[in-house]
Design a protein around this motif. Structure first.
Motif, PDB file in Angstrom:
ATOM      1  N   ASN A 164     -13.580   0.091  -7.404  1.00  0.00           N
ATOM      2  CA  ASN A 164     -12.789   0.040  -8.624  1.00  0.00           C
ATOM      3  C   ASN A 164     -13.720   0.032  -9.838  1.00  0.00           C
ATOM      4  O   ASN A 164     -14.155  -1.013 -10.284  1.00  0.00           O
ATOM      5  CB  ASN A 164     -11.912  -1.219  -8.596  1.00  0.00           C
ATOM      6  CG  ASN A 164     -11.012  -1.316  -9.817  1.00  0.00           C
ATOM      7  OD1 ASN A 164     -11.027  -0.450 -10.688  1.00  0.00           O
ATOM      8  ND2 ASN A 164     -10.223  -2.378  -9.866  1.00  0.00           N
ATOM      9  N   LYS A 217       3.656   1.990  -6.060  1.00  0.00           N
ATOM     10  CA  LYS A 217       4.040   2.846  -7.189  1.00  0.00           C
ATOM     11  C   LYS A 217       5.440   2.525  -7.700  1.00  0.00           C
ATOM     12  O   LYS A 217       5.698   2.604  -8.900  1.00  0.00           O
ATOM     13  CB  LYS A 217       3.963   4.322  -6.769  1.00  0.00           C
ATOM     14  CG  LYS A 217       2.539   4.857  -6.779  1.00  0.00           C
ATOM     15  CD  LYS A 217       2.520   6.295  -7.279  1.00  0.00           C
ATOM     16  CE  LYS A 217       1.199   6.650  -7.920  1.00  0.00           C
ATOM     17  NZ  LYS A 217       0.341   7.507  -7.147  1.00  0.00           N
ATOM     18  N   ARG A 241       0.843  -1.195   0.000  1.00  0.00           N
ATOM     19  CA  ARG A 241       0.000   0.000   0.000  1.00  0.00           C
ATOM     20  C   ARG A 241       0.877   1.243   0.000  1.00  0.00           C
ATOM     21  O   ARG A 241       0.493   2.301  -0.443  1.00  0.00           O
ATOM     22  CB  ARG A 241      -0.913   0.040   1.229  1.00  0.00           C
ATOM     23  CG  ARG A 241      -2.018  -0.976   1.230  1.00  0.00           C
ATOM     24  CD  ARG A 241      -3.071  -0.700   0.203  1.00  0.00           C
ATOM     25  NE  ARG A 241      -3.856  -1.917  -0.032  1.00  0.00           N
ATOM     26  CZ  ARG A 241      -4.709  -2.069  -1.034  1.00  0.00           C
ATOM     27  NH1 ARG A 241      -4.905  -1.099  -1.896  1.00  0.00           N
ATOM     28  NH2 ARG A 241      -5.351  -3.198  -1.188  1.00  0.00           N
ATOM     29  N   ASN A 289      -5.877  -2.711 -12.344  1.00  0.00           N
ATOM     30  CA  ASN A 289      -5.074  -2.377 -11.167  1.00  0.00           C
ATOM     31  C   ASN A 289      -5.339  -3.341 -10.014  1.00  0.00           C
ATOM     32  O   ASN A 289      -5.728  -2.944  -8.924  1.00  0.00           O
ATOM     33  CB  ASN A 289      -5.366  -0.939 -10.736  1.00  0.00           C
ATOM     34  CG  ASN A 289      -4.410  -0.459  -9.665  1.00  0.00           C
ATOM     35  OD1 ASN A 289      -3.257  -0.900  -9.609  1.00  0.00           O
ATOM     36  ND2 ASN A 289      -4.885   0.416  -8.791  1.00  0.00           N
ATOM     37  N   TYR A 317       2.430  -0.152  -9.809  1.00  0.00           N
ATOM     38  CA  TYR A 317       1.005  -0.286  -9.505  1.00  0.00           C
ATOM     39  C   TYR A 317       0.517   0.992  -8.837  1.00  0.00           C
ATOM     40  O   TYR A 317       1.313   1.742  -8.274  1.00  0.00           O
ATOM     41  CB  TYR A 317       0.761  -1.448  -8.532  1.00  0.00           C
ATOM     42  CG  TYR A 317       0.828  -2.815  -9.156  1.00  0.00           C
ATOM     43  CD1 TYR A 317      -0.331  -3.471  -9.550  1.00  0.00           C
ATOM     44  CD2 TYR A 317       2.050  -3.443  -9.339  1.00  0.00           C
ATOM     45  CE1 TYR A 317      -0.263  -4.726 -10.115  1.00  0.00           C
ATOM     46  CE2 TYR A 317       2.130  -4.697  -9.907  1.00  0.00           C
ATOM     47  CZ  TYR A 317       0.961  -5.340 -10.289  1.00  0.00           C
ATOM     48  OH  TYR A 317       1.020  -6.573 -10.839  1.00  0.00           O
ATOM     49  N   GLU A 318      -0.790   1.198  -8.883  1.00  0.00           N
ATOM     50  CA  GLU A 318      -1.355   2.276  -8.075  1.00  0.00           C
ATOM     51  C   GLU A 318      -1.477   1.770  -6.636  1.00  0.00           C
ATOM     52  O   GLU A 318      -1.704   0.580  -6.420  1.00  0.00           O
ATOM     53  CB  GLU A 318      -2.747   2.651  -8.596  1.00  0.00           C
ATOM     54  CG  GLU A 318      -2.742   3.309  -9.964  1.00  0.00           C
ATOM     55  CD  GLU A 318      -1.953   4.613  -9.993  1.00  0.00           C
ATOM     56  OE1 GLU A 318      -2.095   5.409  -9.040  1.00  0.00           O
ATOM     57  OE2 GLU A 318      -1.181   4.824 -10.953  1.00  0.00           O
ATOM     58  N   ASN A 319      -1.352   2.681  -5.681  1.00  0.00           N
ATOM     59  CA  ASN A 319      -1.406   2.249  -4.279  1.00  0.00           C
ATOM     60  C   ASN A 319      -2.782   1.737  -3.855  1.00  0.00           C
ATOM     61  O   ASN A 319      -2.908   1.036  -2.867  1.00  0.00           O
ATOM     62  CB  ASN A 319      -1.007   3.401  -3.364  1.00  0.00           C
ATOM     63  CG  ASN A 319       0.479   3.682  -3.459  1.00  0.00           C
ATOM     64  OD1 ASN A 319       1.218   2.923  -4.095  1.00  0.00           O
ATOM     65  ND2 ASN A 319       0.911   4.764  -2.845  1.00  0.00           N
ATOM     66  N   ASN A 320      -3.798   2.103  -4.618  1.00  0.00           N
ATOM     67  CA  ASN A 320      -5.144   1.645  -4.233  1.00  0.00           C
ATOM     68  C   ASN A 320      -5.552   0.394  -4.996  1.00  0.00           C
ATOM     69  O   ASN A 320      -6.719   0.171  -5.253  1.00  0.00           O
ATOM     70  CB  ASN A 320      -6.159   2.762  -4.464  1.00  0.00           C
ATOM     71  CG  ASN A 320      -6.309   3.066  -5.945  1.00  0.00           C
ATOM     72  OD1 ASN A 320      -5.493   2.631  -6.760  1.00  0.00           O
ATOM     73  ND2 ASN A 320      -7.348   3.800  -6.296  1.00  0.00           N
ATOM     74  N   PHE A 321      -4.568  -0.446  -5.349  1.00  0.00           N
ATOM     75  CA  PHE A 321      -4.865  -1.677  -6.088  1.00  0.00           C
ATOM     76  C   PHE A 321      -5.921  -2.504  -5.354  1.00  0.00           C
ATOM     77  O   PHE A 321      -6.023  -2.449  -4.135  1.00  0.00           O
ATOM     78  CB  PHE A 321      -3.592  -2.508  -6.268  1.00  0.00           C
ATOM     79  CG  PHE A 321      -2.981  -2.980  -4.979  1.00  0.00           C
ATOM     80  CD1 PHE A 321      -3.392  -4.168  -4.385  1.00  0.00           C
ATOM     81  CD2 PHE A 321      -1.989  -2.232  -4.347  1.00  0.00           C
ATOM     82  CE1 PHE A 321      -2.841  -4.593  -3.196  1.00  0.00           C
ATOM     83  CE2 PHE A 321      -1.434  -2.662  -3.150  1.00  0.00           C
ATOM     84  CZ  PHE A 321      -1.858  -3.845  -2.578  1.00  0.00           C
TER      85      PHE A 321
END
Length: 658
Positions: free
Chosen positions: A419, A114, A110, A206, A118-122
């Motif tokens: 999402n 990045k 988390r 994501n 990846y985005e942190n809110n995967f």
DNA sequence: TCCGGGGTTTTTTTT
DNA sequence: AAACCCCGGA
């Protein structure tokens, strides 16, 4: 705002009383395990106690709780241990990091996702989500083939197994196929192409599956020295419980996490390794032991079981184990373990109901009784019988609660809020509304994605879509987008009251029990403030406890669980059911030549019993149709009860008094 | 384009 | 139990 720090000296309990609480083996393991140490802990040997006191000891030496990392197998075990440490030391343990591998990885990812793209809110895909996604990836690839060719392509379950194996063993797809499904080597290229599709789709939405979380954490620690050192310097001590069920990837992760201070204490029992299908390697134990710098401790006194049961356990120690002999501590009991022969599943269920009622009459509390089985399906007949007899029970592992259709439907609504690119959930949600089929929903979702580029919010993007024929669908989804910040329970209530209750009643005969499940889901959701945290916890946490259909006034229930679900637990009375060749040991596992693991599973089951152990089998074997197939008929499968010496057990058969 | 019916397949354990 | 497929009617 700057706050001034006023330092006070911490007061710690003196560990003198340890000597009264622990035996010499346990005390040795607590005090002398430094650097890299392996603690081999037999069943009932006080493993939890050793870890608890180890941490207490560290705290008493002035180590701060935030500098300790405890990795356990379940979230519940972590909570329990932290609570016990707090009770022993009176130290505030809230800053101690404790959780499963996936919780620890989640925490790291988390923050640093990045760094690895990846985005942190995967979002986290549970195994059902992964299967759905793989199915789509496979079908997409199949479209490039002729019908004849497409027929030959292996199923998504097989492909997932192969890539899961590759991930956990750090091998290539080719090596994985050769290792576990050599007959599929002609399809290597197809599998690789499908795998690429799958990777792409995960990236697009994501998302990470369970394996990704481990692999990506390892990748992050491996390739970023600064981050690795930053995290590892925080953890002066790393403790790993249930080490026999760690995978190669997990082993590498804890090696990295302990790479600065080099204090890594691993605790486990190689005889109880039961998760190889998930990548667990009991060889981790032997390998770890073989390093020169690793100190070895064995704790083998059994405090849990009566000597009659311990003697049986010693006979059942799996063949390929580090040599050990359990020493009983408790005094003799008035009966030996029992092997019970019943005619069929119905008689087995009748016997168990009768036995349980007798135990109640003797004053045994329901909480002290557990029924263990190899697979869920083996408990169905018994469940019906218990319902009829109004004996209330809790299922530690049913078909996992969140994998049932109605729960997945409700969760799909929440998932699109967390999402909006979650294709699978969109499909699920839209198909619930009458009139919307595959074509229409594809059009809607594509239009929505296109709109998302233009409009700043999902609400705005969705509002633009024309829904003349399906006003209800639009109304509900818009409401949810508008109120996505609300707590998840309110959202679930809304979905249920406005739409899903009616859907259930129209489409399911067993709507009543499904409604109860949704109420339960609401209760669970009420503990979370946001949809995101609710989804995250549900994907990462262990089984949700399910109550029997019979609502009970008293909160006292017997336990029904698979052997896997019984790991680490104990009961006064343990009943292992359907110990028949093909059922337990499981036929599929035997086909894959995994008899060793079945032996370990049986060992785990037997070692859960404190006072009384009943091993119940049926003369007819199972009644399940597909076991009548050629494999089962052709071979003589091993029977666990055959190898138990007669003098160690009582043998019962069923008679009728009325 | 949707939907329902009939038929088939799956085949275990779970973070 | 629940997913898939195919097919025919609406």
């Amino acid at each position: 705002m700057d706050e001034k720090v006023f330092n006070i000296k911490r007061e710690y309990s003196i560990p003198e009383f340890f000597k009264e609480e622990l035996d010499s083996e346990q005390l040795d393991a607590v005090i002398n395990s430094t650097g890299r140490s392996l603690i081999i802990a037999g069943p009932g040997s006080g493993k939890t106690r050793v870890i608890t006191y180890k941490i207490a000891y560290l705290l008493s030496q002035g180590i701060k709780p935030e500098n300790i990392l405890l990795v356990t197998f379940t979230r519940a075990a972590a909570r329990e241990m932290v609570e016990r440490v707090r009770n022993v030391t009176n130290v505030d343990t809230s800053s101690l990091t404790a959780g499963t591998f996936h919780h620890v990885c989640n925490m790291i990812l988390r923050r640093y996702a990045k760094v690895i793209g990846y985005e942190n809110n995967f979002t986290i895909l549970d195994s059902e989500d992964a299967k759905d996604l793989m199915r789509i990836a496979k079908n997409e690839y199949k479209e490039t083939l002729t019908k004849e060719e497409a027929k030959q392509i292996p199923g998504e379950g097989v492909i997932l197994k192969i890539i899961g194996y590759a991930a956990n063993t750090l091998k290539s797809i080719r090596e994985a196929i050769l290792d576990m499904a050599a007959y599929l080597i002609d399809y290597q290229e197809d599998i690789e192409r499908i795998y690429m599709n799958y990777l792409e789709m995960k990236k697009k939405i994501n998302a990470m599956d369970y394996d990704d979380m481990l692999i990506n954490t390892l990748h992050l620690l491996e390739t970023n020295e600064d981050i690795r050192n930053y995290i590892a310097s925080k953890y002066q001590w790393v403790l790993v419980d249930e080490f026999q069920d760690t995978s190669l990837v997990q082993l590498r992760i804890v090696e990295f996490l302990s790479s600065v201070h080099k204090n890594l204490i691993v605790v486990g029992d190689d005889s109880q390794s039961i998760y190889s299908f998930r990548g667990s390697r009991f060889e981790n134990v032997e390998e770890f032991q073989s390093h020169e710098d690793v100190k070895l401790f064995k704790i083998q006194t059994n405090y849990r079981s009566v000597p009659e049961i311990v003697e049986l356990e010693n006979y059942l120690i799996p063949t390929h184990s580090i040599p050990k002999k359990l020493k009983p501590y408790r005094s003799s009991y008035h009966m030996k373990p029992v092997i019970v022969k019943t005619y069929d599943e119905l008689e087995q269920a009748d016997f168990i109901v009768q036995l349980i009622e007798n135990k109640f009459d003797e004053g045994v509390s329901p909480e002290e009784i557990a029924i263990l089985y190899r697979s869920h399906s083996l408990s169905m007949v018994l469940q019906q019988k218990l319902d009829v007899k109004k004996i209330s029970y809790k299922l530690l592992s049913g078909k996992r609660f969140i994998e049932t259709r109605h729960i997945k439907d409700i969760m799909a609504f929440l998932k699109i809020l967390a999402n909006p690119y979650d294709n699978i959930s969109w499909t699920r949600v839209l198909k619930l509304f009458p009139g919307i089929g595959q074509k229409t929903l594809t059009k809607i979702v594509n239009e929505f994605y296109a709109n998302l580029m233009e409009y700043p919010t999902p609400y705005g993007a969705f509002e633009q879509i024309k829904f003349r024929k399906y006003p209800k669908a639009k109304e509900i989804i818009l409401y949810l987008f508008e109120n996505s910040d609300e707590n998840p329970q309110d959202l679930i209530d809304y979905i249920y009251n406005e739409f899903y209750r009616e859907y259930l009643e129209l489409n399911f005969k067993d709507a009543y029990s499904r409604k109860q499940d949704i109420e339960r889901l609401g209760e669970i959701a009420s503990r979370y403030k946001s949809v995101e945290s609710f989804l995250e916890e549900l994907a990462l946490s262990e089984n949700i406890e399910i109550q029997s259909a019979e609502k009970d006034r008293k909160n006292e229930r017997i336990t029904l669980t698979t052997v896997h679900g019984a790991k680490g637990l104990e009961w006064k009375v343990v009943i292992i059911i359907s110990v028949n060749p093909g059922d337990f040991p499981n036929g599929m596992a035997l086909k894959e030549k995994k008899i060793d693991e079945e032996e370990r599973l049986f060992y785990v089951a037997v070692t859960r019993a404190k006072d009384e152990l009943y091993i119940v089998k049926q003369l007819t074997g199972t009644t399940k149709p597909y076991y009548g197939n050629s494999f089962y008929m052709r071979q003589k499968l091993p029977d666990f009860t055959d190898k138990i010496p007669k003098e160690l057990v009582e043998h019962w058969k069923i008679g009728y008094s009325d």
